[in-house]
Structures are given as structure tokens and as C-alpha cells.
Scaffold this motif. Sequence first.
Motif, PDB file in Angstrom:
ATOM      1  N   ILE A   1       0.893  -1.075   0.078  1.00  0.00           N
ATOM      2  CA  ILE A   1       0.443   0.081  -0.211  1.00  0.00           C
ATOM      3  C   ILE A   1       0.790   1.380  -0.433  1.00  0.00           C
ATOM      4  CG2 ILE A   1      -1.720   1.067   1.166  1.00  0.00           C
ATOM      5  CD1 ILE A   1      -2.936  -1.393   2.675  1.00  0.00           C
ATOM      6  N   ALA A   2       0.774   2.158  -1.309  1.00  0.00           N
ATOM      7  CA  ALA A   2       2.098   3.427  -1.014  1.00  0.00           C
ATOM      8  C   ALA A   2       1.132   4.391  -1.218  1.00  0.00           C
ATOM      9  CB  ALA A   2       2.336   3.232  -2.559  1.00  0.00           C
ATOM     10  N   LEU A   3      -0.637   4.715  -1.476  1.00  0.00           N
ATOM     11  CA  LEU A   3      -1.353   5.352  -1.460  1.00  0.00           C
ATOM     12  C   LEU A   3      -2.357   5.328   0.088  1.00  0.00           C
ATOM     13  CD1 LEU A   3      -2.240   8.440  -2.622  1.00  0.00           C
ATOM     14  CD2 LEU A   3      -3.325   6.986  -5.191  1.00  0.00           C
ATOM     15  N   ALA A   4      -3.242   6.322   0.008  1.00  0.00           N
ATOM     16  CA  ALA A   4      -4.620   5.816   0.524  1.00  0.00           C
ATOM     17  C   ALA A   4      -4.824   7.027   0.546  1.00  0.00           C
ATOM     18  CB  ALA A   4      -4.384   5.614   2.512  1.00  0.00           C
ATOM     19  N   VAL A   5      -6.669   7.028   0.314  1.00  0.00           N
ATOM     20  CA  VAL A   5      -7.359   8.352   0.074  1.00  0.00           C
ATOM     21  C   VAL A   5      -8.266   8.285   1.205  1.00  0.00           C
ATOM     22  CG1 VAL A   5      -9.283   9.206  -1.204  1.00  0.00           C
ATOM     23  CG2 VAL A   5      -7.259   8.008  -2.539  1.00  0.00           C
ATOM     24  N   ASN A   6      -8.871   9.390   1.612  1.00  0.00           N
ATOM     25  CA  ASN A   6      -9.378   9.564   2.919  1.00  0.00           C
ATOM     26  C   ASN A   6     -10.707  10.636   1.913  1.00  0.00           C
ATOM     27  OD1 ASN A   6      -7.352  10.374   5.450  1.00  0.00           O
ATOM     28  ND2 ASN A   6      -8.467   8.749   4.996  1.00  0.00           N
ATOM     29  N   THR A   7     -12.088  10.299   1.727  1.00  0.00           N
ATOM     30  CA  THR A   7     -13.037  10.268   1.133  1.00  0.00           C
ATOM     31  C   THR A   7     -13.927  11.660   1.718  1.00  0.00           C
ATOM     32  OG1 THR A   7     -14.764   9.059   1.933  1.00  0.00           O
ATOM     33  CG2 THR A   7     -13.806   8.219  -0.251  1.00  0.00           C
ATOM     34  N   HIS A   8     -13.560  12.267   3.031  1.00  0.00           N
ATOM     35  CA  HIS A   8     -13.965  13.233   3.680  1.00  0.00           C
ATOM     36  C   HIS A   8     -13.711  12.777   5.733  1.00  0.00           C
ATOM     37  CE1 HIS A   8     -17.250  10.181   4.706  1.00  0.00           C
ATOM     38  NE2 HIS A   8     -18.031  10.435   5.117  1.00  0.00           N
ATOM     39  N   HIS A   9     -14.422  14.182   6.628  1.00  0.00           N
ATOM     40  CA  HIS A   9     -13.315  14.051   7.046  1.00  0.00           C
ATOM     41  C   HIS A   9     -14.355  13.211   8.750  1.00  0.00           C
ATOM     42  CE1 HIS A   9     -16.402  17.178   7.759  1.00  0.00           C
ATOM     43  NE2 HIS A   9     -16.219  16.975   9.063  1.00  0.00           N
ATOM     44  N   ASP A  10     -15.414  13.036   8.304  1.00  0.00           N
ATOM     45  CA  ASP A  10     -16.182  12.216   9.415  1.00  0.00           C
ATOM     46  C   ASP A  10     -15.438  11.217   9.761  1.00  0.00           C
ATOM     47  OD1 ASP A  10     -18.310  13.547   9.097  1.00  0.00           O
ATOM     48  OD2 ASP A  10     -19.735  11.988   8.521  1.00  0.00           O
ATOM     49  N   GLY A  11     -14.663  10.901  10.909  1.00  0.00           N
ATOM     50  CA  GLY A  11     -14.215   9.710  11.665  1.00  0.00           C
ATOM     51  C   GLY A  11     -13.995   8.400  11.316  1.00  0.00           C
TER      52      GLY A  11
ATOM     53  N   ALA B   1     -21.916  18.679   0.550  1.00  0.00           N
ATOM     54  CA  ALA B   1     -22.890  17.939   0.746  1.00  0.00           C
ATOM     55  C   ALA B   1     -23.132  17.208   1.737  1.00  0.00           C
ATOM     56  CB  ALA B   1     -23.001  17.119  -0.955  1.00  0.00           C
ATOM     57  N   HIS B   2     -22.379  15.996   2.047  1.00  0.00           N
ATOM     58  CA  HIS B   2     -22.683  14.677   2.984  1.00  0.00           C
ATOM     59  C   HIS B   2     -22.330  16.148   4.143  1.00  0.00           C
ATOM     60  CE1 HIS B   2     -22.371  11.584   5.981  1.00  0.00           C
ATOM     61  NE2 HIS B   2     -21.228  12.390   5.791  1.00  0.00           N
TER      62      HIS B   2
ATOM     63  N   THR C   1     -31.080   5.371   5.383  1.00  0.00           N
ATOM     64  CA  THR C   1     -31.224   6.723   5.953  1.00  0.00           C
ATOM     65  C   THR C   1     -29.928   8.000   5.750  1.00  0.00           C
ATOM     66  OG1 THR C   1     -32.727   6.694   6.762  1.00  0.00           O
ATOM     67  CG2 THR C   1     -32.417   8.596   6.281  1.00  0.00           C
ATOM     68  N   PRO C   2     -29.762   8.549   4.517  1.00  0.00           N
ATOM     69  CA  PRO C   2     -28.376   9.595   4.649  1.00  0.00           C
ATOM     70  C   PRO C   2     -28.405  10.845   5.545  1.00  0.00           C
ATOM     71  CG  PRO C   2     -30.186   9.942   2.987  1.00  0.00           C
ATOM     72  CD  PRO C   2     -30.331   8.913   3.313  1.00  0.00           C
ATOM     73  N   VAL C   3     -27.293  11.620   6.110  1.00  0.00           N
ATOM     74  CA  VAL C   3     -27.031  12.499   6.611  1.00  0.00           C
ATOM     75  C   VAL C   3     -26.918  13.640   6.139  1.00  0.00           C
ATOM     76  CG1 VAL C   3     -26.039  12.919   8.514  1.00  0.00           C
ATOM     77  CG2 VAL C   3     -26.499  10.868   8.748  1.00  0.00           C
ATOM     78  N   MET C   4     -27.640  14.483   6.220  1.00  0.00           N
ATOM     79  CA  MET C   4     -26.871  16.164   5.598  1.00  0.00           C
ATOM     80  C   MET C   4     -26.068  16.663   6.689  1.00  0.00           C
ATOM     81  SD  MET C   4     -27.971  17.359   2.488  1.00  0.00           S
ATOM     82  CE  MET C   4     -30.094  18.025   3.157  1.00  0.00           C
ATOM     83  N   TRP C   5     -25.008  16.517   6.806  1.00  0.00           N
ATOM     84  CA  TRP C   5     -24.305  17.278   8.057  1.00  0.00           C
ATOM     85  C   TRP C   5     -24.703  18.993   7.363  1.00  0.00           C
ATOM     86  CZ3 TRP C   5     -25.466  15.297  12.318  1.00  0.00           C
ATOM     87  CH2 TRP C   5     -25.019  13.796  11.941  1.00  0.00           C
ATOM     88  N   GLU C   6     -23.962  18.710   5.900  1.00  0.00           N
ATOM     89  CA  GLU C   6     -23.839  20.637   5.580  1.00  0.00           C
ATOM     90  C   GLU C   6     -24.952  21.087   4.540  1.00  0.00           C
ATOM     91  OE1 GLU C   6     -21.008  21.074   6.762  1.00  0.00           O
ATOM     92  OE2 GLU C   6     -20.414  23.471   5.545  1.00  0.00           O
ATOM     93  N   GLY C   7     -24.657  20.178   3.073  1.00  0.00           N
ATOM     94  CA  GLY C   7     -25.797  20.770   2.111  1.00  0.00           C
ATOM     95  C   GLY C   7     -25.081  21.634   1.586  1.00  0.00           C
ATOM     96  N   PRO C   8     -25.897  22.691   0.360  1.00  0.00           N
ATOM     97  CA  PRO C   8     -27.263  22.591   0.896  1.00  0.00           C
ATOM     98  C   PRO C   8     -27.720  20.880  -0.644  1.00  0.00           C
ATOM     99  CG  PRO C   8     -26.123  23.572  -1.251  1.00  0.00           C
ATOM    100  CD  PRO C   8     -24.828  23.226  -0.275  1.00  0.00           C
ATOM    101  N   VAL C   9     -28.938  21.142  -0.345  1.00  0.00           N
ATOM    102  CA  VAL C   9     -29.018  19.757  -0.717  1.00  0.00           C
ATOM    103  C   VAL C   9     -28.883  19.419  -2.741  1.00  0.00           C
ATOM    104  CG1 VAL C   9     -31.978  20.415  -1.491  1.00  0.00           C
ATOM    105  CG2 VAL C   9     -31.733  18.011  -1.040  1.00  0.00           C
ATOM    106  N   GLU C  10     -29.242  20.682  -2.792  1.00  0.00           N
ATOM    107  CA  GLU C  10     -29.170  20.932  -4.545  1.00  0.00           C
ATOM    108  C   GLU C  10     -26.922  20.122  -4.476  1.00  0.00           C
ATOM    109  OE1 GLU C  10     -29.681  23.339  -2.386  1.00  0.00           O
ATOM    110  OE2 GLU C  10     -31.759  23.664  -2.991  1.00  0.00           O
ATOM    111  N   ASN C  11     -26.679  20.344  -4.331  1.00  0.00           N
ATOM    112  CA  ASN C  11     -25.156  20.126  -4.120  1.00  0.00           C
ATOM    113  C   ASN C  11     -25.358  18.444  -3.816  1.00  0.00           C
ATOM    114  OD1 ASN C  11     -24.014  22.343  -4.643  1.00  0.00           O
ATOM    115  ND2 ASN C  11     -22.797  22.116  -2.860  1.00  0.00           N
ATOM    116  N   TRP C  12     -25.534  18.201  -3.023  1.00  0.00           N
ATOM    117  CA  TRP C  12     -26.118  16.427  -2.944  1.00  0.00           C
ATOM    118  C   TRP C  12     -26.832  16.187  -4.217  1.00  0.00           C
ATOM    119  CZ3 TRP C  12     -25.788  14.329   2.635  1.00  0.00           C
ATOM    120  CH2 TRP C  12     -25.686  12.540   2.644  1.00  0.00           C
ATOM    121  N   ILE C  13     -27.621  16.478  -4.794  1.00  0.00           N
ATOM    122  CA  ILE C  13     -27.743  15.882  -6.259  1.00  0.00           C
ATOM    123  C   ILE C  13     -26.877  16.422  -7.259  1.00  0.00           C
ATOM    124  CG2 ILE C  13     -30.087  16.745  -7.930  1.00  0.00           C
ATOM    125  CD1 ILE C  13     -31.967  17.302  -5.885  1.00  0.00           C
ATOM    126  N   ALA C  14     -26.556  16.940  -7.346  1.00  0.00           N
ATOM    127  CA  ALA C  14     -25.400  17.412  -8.610  1.00  0.00           C
ATOM    128  C   ALA C  14     -24.552  16.158  -8.430  1.00  0.00           C
ATOM    129  CB  ALA C  14     -24.654  18.446  -8.080  1.00  0.00           C
TER     130      ALA C  14
END
Length: 347
Positions: free
Chosen positions: A81-91, A191-192, A218-231
Motif C-alpha cells: 500500500i503506497a497511497l491512501a485516500v480519505n473521502t471526507h472528514h467524518d472519523g 453535500a454530506h 437513511t443518508p445524513v446531510m450535515w452540510e448541504g445544500p441539498v442541490e449540491n448533493w443532487i449534483a
Amino acid sequence: MDTVPGMDGTLSGRPASFEGGLRPVAPGTWAWLQPDGGWGEANAGLVVGDGASAVIDTLWDERLAAAMLAAMGAPTAAAPIALAVNTHHDGDHWWGNARLPAGARIVTSQRSLDAMRHEGTPADLSRLRRLAGLTARIPGRPGAMGRYVRSMLAPFAFDDVTLRFPDDAFSGRATERVGGRALELVEVGPAHTPGDLVVHLPDVGVVFAADVLFVGVTPVMWEGPVENWIAALDTVLGFGAETIVPGHGPLSGPAEVRALRDYWVWLAAAVAEHHAAGRSPLQATLQIVRSADFAPYRAWLHPERAVINVTTIHRGLSGLGPLAQTPPVRIRLFDQVATVARTIERG
Ligand SMILES: [Zn+2]
């Protein structure tokens, strides 16, 4: 090593509705699935190239990460393993980073890295869990909130987490190469969370959508806006991939992405009506979860999370920003989550 609860089932103790563990999804490509996709039951990924590999996300504690990396031992034996990606900041997507090989380079979006530096620490969550344990004994609403948060956090070993932050961050788009394979990282947030990114593997037609896709939960939208999540969901569909790995839930494809898109379009319209009628987010949620239109979504795990989503959409319509991530705000929100959970249970 201690045994990991849920290696062959869920972490919550609920029966599993899909099979977990390391699952091949395409040549040189695996998903790590954690049933049942509820709180902290997060998925991850593995991309094996010629002599080097990449991991996508590292779960909520080091014990879970160690079990996952052990399962990845065979496919990465000749391709470390040479690389790791973290998709977002949730623990639940990066607190296992410390278990990665010391030489692995960790990448995330700049907004996620900023949020990682400001979010609550594992010690904060340990404290919250202890507080919830005490509150759980109180009758009435505070007790319900305490019991909800206590069971949500119960399966995780936060006291044994050492944070390891990403080494590099990008904004917009970036292409990482590992062992001759390309990982297209596309920032789709806020979005999330503020800095959500998805990973597209063009050579095999696979997308790791992380937490812009929840399936059967059920998803959790901590941040939004909902239009961004749809996009963001439209961006995922636009890759034309047939295999899509959600952040929580079973292996999926375009149909599940469209189903979540429908949920957001429906919920945004419902909240707009209640907002126009002057109802608060909690009042709106209680009416929404009792409505006939909610029937398809009542079967998703944690339908009570609707109140978080309604609150975020409602705040947007009032011209307010996302909810603050401070402990008092979170406690008030989880009081409402527990209230909605009890309303749904009573039918
Ligand atoms: Zn997650």
C-alpha cells in the motif's frame, strides 16, 4: 489481537442484511463492506496495481482498520500500500489512518483536511459516550437521547485511536496513479460534509462514492445544500460506471444512486411546503415521517435521521448556514433524532 465484533456481522449487533468483508468488484479492485451500513458501519476500498496499491478510507478505529488491512494482506503481498485516500472528514472514514504503512502517502480534499483539523477528537467522542451513558438513566427525553447516543457509539474503540492526518490535499479534481492505475478524485462537496470526494476508476468502471451514497440506510446531510448533493449524484451517474460502492450499505449500481436522488428531490419539496407553512424543522419532520409518501423510506435503516436532513434543508430555505458542529448543537440535534426514532417506532 483482540477479536473484532461484527467481522462476520454488524457492529451494532443487529442481524446483517448483506455480506461483509473484502469483496472483489473488478479486476484488481475490492470493496471492504461493513454490514449493516448504520452509524460508523462504513465501507472502504482497495485498488491493486502493478507493484503498488491504494486504500480508500480507513474506518472509525484502529482495531477495525487493522482487521481490514489484515484481510487485504494477500492481495497486497506483491503490491504494498503506497497511497491512501480519505473521502471526507467524518472519523469513520479516516481514524484508522495510523494503521497504514508508515510510507503510504495519504490524500484528501483541502476542505476535508481543514475540517479534520477542527472536528472533535476521539477523546471528545469518548467523553460524549460517557456522558450519554449517565444521561441514559434519566427518564423521559434526556434518557432517550442518552440511550440513542450510547448505543450509536458503543462498538468503537476511540480510546485507542491516534490521529494521522493526510499528507496532501487538492481542490476540484486530481488524478493519482498507483502501480500503473489511475484514480480520479473528484471533489463533489459540500453535500454530506464540506469536502466530500468520490473516486472513479476509469480502467474498470468502478466508483467509490463514499458518503454521497447511502444504500438501505437513511443518508445524513450535515452540510448541504441539498442541490449540491443532487449534483454530486449526477456526477457519480455521469461516470457511466456499473459498479458503485456506497460509503454505507451493500454493493450497488446506478439504480441505487437514482433512488437516493429521488429521496432528496422529494424531501426538498416536502420541507419547502412545511417551511412555507411556518413549521419548525422538528414539526415538519414529525409530519413527514407520518405521511404516506414516507413509506418507501421508513424501511431504510435509521429513518429518524430525517430530522437532520430536514433541519439542514430548512436552514437553507431560511438563509442560514449549516448547523454548527459544536457539542451543545449536536446534543440538541440528537435529542430530536431520538424523539423522531420513538415516534417512528410507535407508528
Ligand atoms: Zn460515513
